[in-house]
Design an enzyme around this catalytic site. Structure first.
Site, PDB file in Angstrom:
ATOM      1  N   THR A 199     -42.468  -6.524 -14.551  1.00 40.08           N
ATOM      2  CA  THR A 199     -43.342  -5.351 -14.511  1.00 40.08           C
ATOM      3  C   THR A 199     -44.760  -5.876 -14.338  1.00 40.08           C
ATOM      4  OG1 THR A 199     -41.898  -4.141 -16.013  1.00 40.08           O
ATOM      5  CG2 THR A 199     -44.135  -3.295 -15.731  1.00 40.08           C
ATOM      6  N   LYS A 239     -42.627   2.417 -11.630  1.00 41.59           N
ATOM      7  CA  LYS A 239     -42.495   1.943 -13.029  1.00 41.59           C
ATOM      8  C   LYS A 239     -43.672   2.459 -13.870  1.00 41.59           C
ATOM      9  CE  LYS A 239     -41.176  -0.749 -16.525  1.00 41.59           C
ATOM     10  NZ  LYS A 239     -39.926  -0.743 -17.251  1.00 41.59           N
ATOM     11  N   LYS A 279     -49.390  -4.094 -22.205  1.00 38.62           N
ATOM     12  CA  LYS A 279     -49.582  -4.685 -20.877  1.00 38.62           C
ATOM     13  C   LYS A 279     -49.314  -3.634 -19.792  1.00 38.62           C
ATOM     14  CE  LYS A 279     -46.136  -6.678 -19.100  1.00 38.62           C
ATOM     15  NZ  LYS A 279     -45.137  -6.524 -18.065  1.00 38.62           N
TER      16      LYS A 279
END
Ligand SMILES: NC(=O)c1ccc[n+]([C@@H]2O[C@H](COP(=O)([O-])OP(=O)(O)OC[C@H]3O[C@@H](n4cnc5c(N)ncnc54)[C@H](OP(=O)(O)O)[C@@H]3O)[C@@H](O)[C@H]2O)c1
Length: 289
Positions: free
Chosen positions: A97, A172, A240
């Site tokens: 990711t 995502k 993050k």
């Protein structure tokens, strides 16, 4: 059956690489901490290499699942990185990711040597990786995707091409924005019900079948009420990911007021030592204020 390489044997990469090998592909792995690569080869019967460049020698498909943008650059374009060893015509599938910008950057660099780069972040967590039922969100070229999809199937339940390079990472981000607001709402509801003296096991059972139901409620509602967070998707990773979402929103002009607030709540969870707690630990701030 294809010759594959897999870089990054973390919580996710280790079982994902295992599913590729179990599906009959020939897999060579690389991991920074080499003991994990050795263990993986012992468990699944593939081989391991000392650098990403060596691991990818002769590979038609190279997979990667590391932490963040900088980790990705280091294993792909750094010294002894994957692109040093990849041949023209091969395909690099990145399951990290990361930002859409780093995906586009690596897509351009890879293209110069005839390598196709697909950003392919995953959803489904550790259990999804271990059971080979991840959702994979891809961005990149159609032809490369068509070749990679049957290989990705070894660890996926669903795998879709969403558009050009970066689209997988953008999808995502949509996924993580949904989760952030939802988990805060669920935390407030579970905490409210508990303070109201309700039997929350019964409450979850009845309302999870109605309009308030969600994966988070079914899988995390009870553990939130019980104050159990020692599993799942870590708060550090979520921060993050939300950082990536907020950066991207700064560029495309989307307002993310709730996401920004929830990001700050996660910072407070980190302040309580919850860096590796599951994302459902937002309720800790309400239940233990
Ligand atoms: N865990 C989840 O539930 C989940 C779900 C969906 C998506 N993701 C995403 O998937 C990615 C991996 O997550 P994870 O849970 O597998 O993480 P993890 O267990 O911390 O593993 C990270 C892996 O990347 C390697 N790595 C990190 N930085 C590196 C660097 N600079 N150079 C070389 N190798 C490096 C680590 O090597 P070492 O072993 O040497 O440390 C390890 O193999 C992350 O982007 C995460 O956001 C995770």
């Amino acid at each position: 059956m294809a010759k594959c390489a897999f870089i990054g044997l973390g919580v996710m990469g280790y079982p994902m690489a295992g599913h590729l090998q179990k599906a009959g592909h020939s897999v060579t792995v690389y991991n920074r901490t080499s003991s994990k690569a050795e263990k993986w080869a012992g468990e699944f019967g593939g081989s391991f290499a000392e650098t990403p460049a060596k691991a990818v020698e002769g590979a038609e498909f190279v997979f990667c699942c590391v932490g963040n943008d900088d980790d990705l650059r280091s294993v792909i374009t750094g010294p002894d990185g994957a692109l040093e060893g990849m041949a023209s015509g091969s395909i690099l599938v990145d399951n990290t990711t990361a930002s859409a910008n780093v995906a586009r950057e690596l897509y351009e660099i890879a293209a110069k040597q005839g390598v196709s780069f697909i950003d392919a972040p995953v959803s489904g967590g550790q259990a999804g990786a271990e059971n080979g039922v991840l959702t994979v969100m891809c961005g990149g070229d159609h032809d490369a995707f068509e070749k990679a999809a049957p290989i990705i199937d070894a660890f996926a339940r669903s795998c879709k091409l969403l558009g050009e390079s970066g689209s997988g990472q953008l999808t995502k981000m949509v996924n993580q924005i949904c989760i952030a607001g939802l988990v805060q709402g669920l935390s407030e509801a579970m905490n409210f019900g508990t303070k109201a003296g309700l039997d929350m096991t019964k409450v979850i059972d009845v309302i999870s079948k109605g309009a308030a139901g969600s994966w988070q409620m079914e899988n995390r509602g009870q553990t939130m009420v019980d104050g159990k967070f020692d599993f799942g998707f870590a708060v550090d990773w979520m921060r993050k990911d939300l950082g990536i979402c907020l950066d991207e929103a700064g560029r495309n002009g989307a307002r993310l007021p709730v996401t920004a607030l929830v990001d700050q709540f996660y910072a407070q969870v980190q302040g309580r030592g919850g860096n590796r707690w599951d994302t459902s630990s937002l309720i800790h701030l309400l239940a233990n204020d």
